[in-house]
Design a protein around this motif. Structure first.
Motif, PDB file in Angstrom:
ATOM      1  N   VAL A  36       0.980  -1.036   0.014  1.00  0.00           N
ATOM      2  CA  VAL A  36      -0.193  -0.088  -0.124  1.00  0.00           C
ATOM      3  C   VAL A  36       0.883   1.271   0.070  1.00  0.00           C
ATOM      4  O   VAL A  36       2.192   1.237   0.239  1.00  0.00           O
ATOM      5  N   ASP A  37       0.168   2.619  -0.198  1.00  0.00           N
ATOM      6  CA  ASP A  37       1.197   3.479  -0.015  1.00  0.00           C
ATOM      7  C   ASP A  37       1.642   4.001   1.177  1.00  0.00           C
ATOM      8  O   ASP A  37       2.771   4.330   1.098  1.00  0.00           O
ATOM      9  N   ALA A  38       1.242   3.597   2.062  1.00  0.00           N
ATOM     10  CA  ALA A  38       1.925   3.763   3.428  1.00  0.00           C
ATOM     11  C   ALA A  38       2.763   2.690   3.741  1.00  0.00           C
ATOM     12  O   ALA A  38       2.827   1.565   3.385  1.00  0.00           O
ATOM     13  N   PHE A  39       3.760   2.957   4.818  1.00  0.00           N
ATOM     14  CA  PHE A  39       4.795   1.962   5.006  1.00  0.00           C
ATOM     15  C   PHE A  39       4.375   0.764   5.639  1.00  0.00           C
ATOM     16  O   PHE A  39       3.351   0.838   6.655  1.00  0.00           O
ATOM     17  N   GLN A  40       4.684  -0.447   5.492  1.00  0.00           N
ATOM     18  CA  GLN A  40       4.156  -1.523   6.223  1.00  0.00           C
ATOM     19  C   GLN A  40       5.410  -2.371   6.582  1.00  0.00           C
ATOM     20  O   GLN A  40       6.563  -2.239   6.044  1.00  0.00           O
ATOM     21  N   LYS A  41       5.322  -2.878   7.725  1.00  0.00           N
ATOM     22  CA  LYS A  41       6.385  -3.550   8.432  1.00  0.00           C
ATOM     23  C   LYS A  41       7.080  -4.629   7.517  1.00  0.00           C
ATOM     24  O   LYS A  41       8.369  -4.851   7.276  1.00  0.00           O
ATOM     25  N   ARG A  42       6.214  -5.340   6.970  1.00  0.00           N
ATOM     26  CA  ARG A  42       6.837  -6.724   6.132  1.00  0.00           C
ATOM     27  C   ARG A  42       7.496  -6.156   4.816  1.00  0.00           C
ATOM     28  O   ARG A  42       8.092  -6.853   4.244  1.00  0.00           O
ATOM     29  N   PHE A  43       7.094  -4.774   4.359  1.00  0.00           N
ATOM     30  CA  PHE A  43       7.501  -4.392   3.238  1.00  0.00           C
ATOM     31  C   PHE A  43       8.519  -3.054   3.491  1.00  0.00           C
ATOM     32  O   PHE A  43       8.823  -2.373   2.561  1.00  0.00           O
TER      33      PHE A  43
END
Length: 830
Positions: free
Chosen positions: A632-639
């Protein structure tokens, strides 16, 4: 295409039709290399045809290659039937030696893995008897090699008690082969017994062997001394080693040229190992000796003319080439020896000669060591830039291949390091660099050595850090595209595609980037050849690697999906393998519409694909796509790591756009500042000439006399004519009728005078400000102070950002002050 079946007609009339159908599916074949061996290899493998079978077998077993010896062993039954006596007497002993050497190498390899007790009882104890003088020559040679291996297996006291007596005995052997073999093992024995025993036992033996009557023994002793320099203290080096080395150097040119090759190979290590004990005279002597070796065989001896010179034998020529090659190998060590600060004075002439040596092996060695030389000379690396260009343009591709290995590091040092640090020195430091690089690539492309061409293209990816964006665009980028379209070697095409993507990544002009992207899509993605469309898929893969996700989605996502309708199954299959990577570039919800396009294309492939192999890949890819998680546009932990890297790429891409905009603004400002400076100079010239006219016009326009209006009008006309004659091009033509303004009161004289004075100071006013000034003059009020004040304030605001705003502002303030003083002194008639 015609269907291929069992009833195909291969008659001459139909054969050409099938060939035409298959042409579009064929790849242009590369020229086949007819000779798989170089001339040197052919010479080594050539045997005199006049030799008998027995003599040929003995020759091949003695000096031939392994494959030739294997052929002799396979042919042994034939030799036994033809001539059994000579075969048993001459051929079989040679075969036994080869077999024995093979078993010996096996034994030496397994000694390290055997237990000490096993080695002691099974190897060391029998070795005592096998090393005796009464044993055969072959047995004593084998004993020497085994003792060298055993030195690292046992403790020092065991070696001293059981092995060193045998070593001394073999060093005094009557056969020079045994003495030579044992001398070469003394290095391993010294490492096993330590420094003290080496000094008391090994060093005396080496000194005696160095004076041996046989040259091969002396050579072995010299090489062992050089390798053991670190184990000797300063006294041993100065009192024992140095005299021996000086003796070797003196004899090498006079009586014993056999050690020249070895001496030249070890000279760098020798000079640096003895550096601390050299006197200045000895230092200079060894340096001159190295210089003499570096040009050995290239210069004629003094005192001889061409008729007196004898032709050198082939073996002597090879020896001299080897000496110069070894000097090239030791060149970095000699830079350390003389200190890099003294390079240009002491070694540059030798460096020049070695880089221009007529023999390829010498230049090849210089190309390999060029990076080491550049590192040592930094910051004075610019001194060897001409030799870099020379080696890049060398006629031998072997030299170019050797240089290319560290080409990015060399170019980085050349252009950005040391004395020429600075962005403006990128091309100026090496003016011939770009022609040399393009010539090297063209020569590699024209040869059959495609691996060298591939390697060169891969290394050229460093050029954005060396050259400017325009230089790369006009001299290299289009060349990469041409290679992708025309070259026939797949690794070369891929290397060119990746390098092109790197060039595109660092290109600083948006117009050029759009042009390249358009060419990639039209000439590769929409090309007529399926081979080009496959390369477009490779290029898209490199784009995803080097650029941000948003860049790929903006320019390449939809052109890539268009290949789902490609008529060639291989293109569709390669695209299916790429779809998971393509999906990973999407971000939700920003790229939701692109995700829908991707799903639609996959659905069409699944429903309409007729090729069973492609359909199988589509089904596997569909399962992989379903398992993928969308970012997604927001940061994610796994990415997080991938998103952070992508964000950095995107930031750099925006930075390039900003830099391009700043460069445009800088160019505009430079042009504007030049124009403003010219206008300021002209204004000052006019001000100096019109100051007296302004004072006179003010005096004549004071009200109270009946002739004030007429005098003011005439003076205004004459003053305007003079002002226009000073600078007719500084004022717009539509302002030339300013003297035709209506004159309704005697105050017009003041207004006209002020207009003339303002005109000499405000030639660059805008149209609107000038109109407001004129309108104020034509009203019933003689001096509209508020409008005039607003006029001058607006001028101040407009010119506040310019470099010359301060001086212009002072002129305007002076005019305003004079206007206010005039207003206070004058009475305006009703």
């Amino acid at each position: 295409m015609r269907p291929v079946g069992s009833d195909m007609d291969f008659s001459q009339s139909n054969l050409f039709g099938y060939i035409e159908d298959l042409q579009e599916l064929t790849i242009i074949e590369r020229p086949v290399r007819r000779s798989l061996k170089t001339p040197e290899e052919i010479e080594r493998l050539t045997v005199d045809e006049e030799l008998s079978d027995i003599e040929r077998a003995v020759y091949l077993l003695s000096s031939g290659q392994d494959i030739q010896g294997t052929s002799v062993v396979a042919n042994l039954p034939v030799l036994m039937r033809q001539n059994p006596a000579e075969t048993l007497r001459r051929v079989v002993p040679k075969i036994r030696v080869r077999v024995s050497n093979a078993w010996l190498e096996t034994l030496l390899a397994v000694i390290e893995a055997l237990p000490k007790e096993t080695v002691r009882h099974e190897i060391l104890n029998p070795l005592v008897s096998k090393a005796q003088l009464s044993q055969t020559l072959q047995s004593r040679l084998v004993s020497c090699k085994i003792m060298g291996k055993l030195a690292n297996k046992f403790e020092a006291h065991i070696i001293k008690r059981e092995i060193l007596p045998l070593v001394k005995s073999l060093c005094q052997d009557v056969e020079y082969e045994v003495r030579t073999c044992m001398c070469r093992q003394l290095e391993h024995i010294a490492q096993g017994i330590g420094t003290e025993l080496t000094k008391t036992v090994v060093l005396p033996e080496l000194v005696e062997l160095a004076r041996d009557e046989d040259s091969s023994v002396r050579l072995a002793a010299f090489e062992t001394l050089v390798n053991l320099l670190d184990m000797f203290d300063a006294d041993d080096r100065s009192q024992t080693v140095l005299p021996l080395v000086k003796s070797f150097c003196e004899k090498s040119f006079k009586a014993d040229e056999s050690i020249l090759v070895s001496l030249s190979f070890h000279l760098g290590k020798l000079c640096n190992g003895l550096y601390g004990i050299f006197t200045p005279e000895q230092h200079l002597r060894f340096l001159e000796f190295y210089k003499k070796l570096s040009t050995l065989g290239l210069q004629q001896e003094n005192g001889h003319n061409d008729n007196q010179l004898q032709l050198q034998t082939l073996e002597q020529e090879k020896k001299y080439i080897s000496v110069r090659k070894n000097c090239a190998y030791n060149f970095p060590a000699m830079i350390v020896f003389v200190d890099p600060k003294n390079f240009h004075l002491e070694l540059y002439s030798i460096f020049f000669c070695l880089c221009h040596d007529p023999e390829v092996p010498v230049r090849y060695t210089m190309a390999i060591s060029f990076y080491e030389v550049a590192k040592l000379l930094n910051p004075g690396v610019y001194a060897i830039h001409k030799e870099l260009v020379t080696l890049l343009q060398d006629e031998s591709l072997e030299v170019l291949d050797a240089l290319v290995g560290h080409l990015p590091e060399i170019l980085e040092l050349m252009t950005n390091g040391g004395e020429n640090n600075g962005s403006e020195s990128k091309l100026l430091s090496i003016p011939d660099l770009i022609p040399a690089l393009t010539t090297a690539e063209q020569r590699a492309a024209a040869s059959l050595k495609w691996r060298t061409h591939e390697k060169l293209l891969q290394k050229y990816a460093c050029l954005p850090h060396i050259l400017s964006s325009d230089q790369i665009y006009y001299r290299f980028l289009h060349r990469m595209l041409t290679i992708i379209l025309t070259n026939n070697v797949l690794p070369v095409q891929k290397a060119a595609a990746r390098t092109l993507c790197v060039y595109l990544r660092y290109n600083r002009k948006q117009e050029q980037r759009h042009e390249v992207i358009q060419k990639l899509i039209e000439q590769l993605g929409q090309g007529k050849s399926y081979w080009n469309r496959l390369r477009f898929l490779d290029t898209c893969e490199f784009i995803m690697e080097l650029f941000s996700k948003s860049f790929f989605c903006k320019y390449f996502f939809l052109p890539l999906l268009e290949l789902t309708h490609d008529p060639v199954a291989n293109v569709r299959m390669k695209l299916c393998y790429l779809l998971p990577k393509v999906k990973s570039t999407l971000k939700i919800p920003t790229d939701k519409h692109l995700l829908q396009q991707l799903e639609l294309c996959v659905r069409k492939l699944l429903c309409q694909e007729k090729d069973k192999d492609v359909l199988t890949i589509v089904k596997k890819t569909l399962l992989e796509l379903d398992r993928m998680e969308m970012s997604v546009d927001a940061f994610q932990k796994r990415f997080y790591e991938n998103d952070l890297l992508d964000q950095e790429k995107e930031r750099q891409e925006h930075l390039l756009l900003e830099m391009e905009q700043l460069e445009k603004e800088k160019q505009q400002n430079e042009g504007r500042s030049t124009s403003i400076n010219d206008k300021m100079f002209e204004k000052k010239r006019r001000d100096s000439k019109t100051s007296s006219v302004l004072a006179k016009s003010v005096t004549l326009s004071v009200p109270g006399s009946s002739s004030g209006t007429s005098v003011g009008k005439e003076d205004k006309k004459s003053k305007l004519v003079r002002s226009q004659s000073f600078n007719t091009q500084a004022l717009h033509p539509k302002y030339s009728n300013i003297d035709k303004c209506p004159n309704k009161s005697s105050a017009t004289g003041y207004t006209s005078s002020l207009s003339g004075m303002g005109k000499s100071c405000m030639l660059s006013f805008s149209d609107d400000s000038f109109r407001s000034h004129s309108t104020g003059n034509s009203g019933n009020t003689a001096f509209p102070s508020s409008s005039s004040r607003n006029l001058f304030n607006s001028v101040d605001q407009k010119n506040n950002g310019n470099k010359d705003s301060q001086s212009r502002k002072m002129s305007i303030q002076e005019v305003e002050r004079k206007r206010l003083s005039f207003k206070s002194r004058c009475t305006v008639p009703k």
